[in-house]
Design an enzyme around this catalytic site. Sequence first.
Site: not given
Length: 339
Positions: A17, A142
């Site tokens: 990520g 997030d």
Amino acid sequence: MRPVGSKYLLEEPLGRGATGTVWRARQRETAGAEAAVAGQPGETVAIKVLKEELANDADIVMRFLRERSVLLRLTHPNIVRTRDLVVEGDLLALVMDLIDGPDLHRYLRENGPLTPVAASLLTAQIADALAASHADGVVHRDLKPANVLLDERNGEMHPMLTDFGIARLADSPGLTRTHEFVGTPAYVAPESAEGRPQTSAVDIYGAGILLYELVTGRPPFAGGTALEVLHRHLSEEPGRPSNVPEPLWTVIERCLRKDPDQRPSAVNLARALRTVGSGIGVHANSEQIAAAEGVGALLAPDPAPAAPRPQQVTHGRGAPLTPGDPPRRGGIGAWARRL
């Protein structure tokens, strides 16, 4: 195999990520007293190794150490537990419980949208996790399908929220200098896009985006450039999809209010979603249907939303900023430079 400290061995990567790589790993000796979970030799765990540019940023390393106690004590049935933190040379890593199931983004891609009932009940569990973290003063910042892992237990899929603290740890001048940004434009709250203070209400906005995507297969503000998506968060109101029942749309619409003070608390969101889930199913009785139709009354805002604990940060060149100061390089312009 690659060692992480003296206690763990990386075996194979599970995913990459914006902030690092998650590995399947094995514990080779019992962790020390500083770990939340001592573990046993041979036990399988997940380890997120943060990117080298993060590990080389002194500010991030200090935050990492400062946040240790918060991250290690954050436990909930719908939160992936952080077991240990490793700081060694140029390596920063979080040791977590291993969840073998897919993340929610992959699950939707492979299986398509959920029914409104299933989406309501799954998101209620995510709201439970947010309520627990907000009560402890931790804002995720997030929330998106890729940060929800699905753990299969007794034939049912349980959502497990992960990556707590990563956005907070990585939101630093060093990361800005590398032109990276922790966060995904399709899931960003308007106040985040404008550089305004981010309270727990940003997680509620993220939950609204996620809920919309669960029942439609896509987030409401998608397509175009990152800058265009951010402008849509600020200026557009999403339309109600035809397959979304009115009570569920009431919940989604309230979560996606541009004004963070008008969004519900995580506790109230979880309660409302369970009420909707009971009232829109084919076997709902008249009382459950009536409760779902009146769900708006359950969506009271949080009178004291959790906010990140004060800490000194700097934005580019110039004097340090503290929370509450007007952003000097915030807003969409700064986003455009980072993306």
